[in-house]
Design a protein around this motif. Structure first.
Motif: not given
Ligand code: COD
Ligand code: ATP
Length: 198
Positions: A41-70
């Protein structure tokens, strides 16, 4: 004394289906997939790590796009390994807390529904391992039908996990889910009766 049952099996073999049988009987379920969804969920430590690692290609705004990451991780084992390194420690910690909380409530049986229970060595957290299985043909068909994946996408997801054969070898209880839902439910009820948990 509390019995902790680890419920696992290959993708789309029927873990959630079996987990619903236990839930309908009132047993508490710890759902590792749901835990992993809460952890991003946005703002969590894991969310921050995912953002740093995979970049905004797997995000819609703040929300992780799980299908894109998958799509990324299930077509590249290195990326999947990176995702697992980020997420598994937090998933494991959350599971341990949930088990401790439920044990403190003296529940007779706790179900841990975790697709990667064996791959991630979660056997040490449970008393018995139940593996749900079906034929490879049914597994592929159910996955394509449920999630709308192409044959190739579904096969890649199946290949990213240990084989069903390996999981069965490590199981204490095997639930064969190739017949009707009622036939599968009967196997679960039989185990509960034999274990004197019902
Ligand atoms: C890759 C992600 C973004 C895909 O999200 P999506 O909503 O499409 O799928 P969902 O989370 O519902 O998982 C569906 C199934 O995919 C399989 N699966 C999920 N993660 C993994 C993984 N890391 N390795 C192999 N199979 C996996 C499981 O069988 C699971 O039941 C998501 O699954 C994820 O964040 N996975 C990492 C967390 C994890 O390890 N979960 C398993 C807990 S034991
Ligand atoms: N015995 C059965 N006969 C026909 N279809 C079934 C049977 N059991 C489960 N299914 C269907 O197969 C699909 C996969 O089942 P389910 O979602 O329970 O699998 P899962 O192992 O929890 O999957 P995942 O690993 O993705 O979480 C679902 O659409 C479900 O309705």
């Amino acid at each position: 004394m509390t019995v902790v049952l680890g419920l696992t099996g290959g993708i789309a073999t029927g873990k959630s289906t079996v987990s619903q049988f236990f839930s309908a009987l009132g047993y508490p379920i710890i759902d590792a997939d749901r835990i992993s969804h809460d952890l991003v969920k946005p703002g969590t430590k894991v969310w921050q790590q995912l953002y740093r690692t995979f970049g905004n290609a797997v995000f819609h705004g703040q929300e992780l796009d799980r299908k894109a990451l998958g799509r990324i991780v299930f077509s590249d084992p290195k990326q999947l390994d990176t995702l697992n390194r980020i997420m598994q420690p937090a998933i494991r910690r959350t599971i341990c807390q949930a088990i401790a909380n439920l044990k403190a409530k003296n529940r007779s049986l706790i179900i841990l529904d975790a697709p990667l229970l064996l791959e991630q060595g979660y056997q040490t957290l449970v008393d018995q391992v139940m593996v749900v299985t079906t034929t490879p043909e049914r597994q592929l068909k159910r996955l394509m039908l449920r999630d709308g994946y192409s044959k190739e996408s579904a096969e890649r997801r199946i290949a990213s996990q240990w084989s069903q054969t390996k999981k069965i070898q490590l199981a204490d209880i095997v639930v064969e889910n190739s017949g009707s839902i009622d036939e599968t439910r009967a196997q679960v009820l039989k185990w509960l009766d034999n274990s004197k948990l019902r």
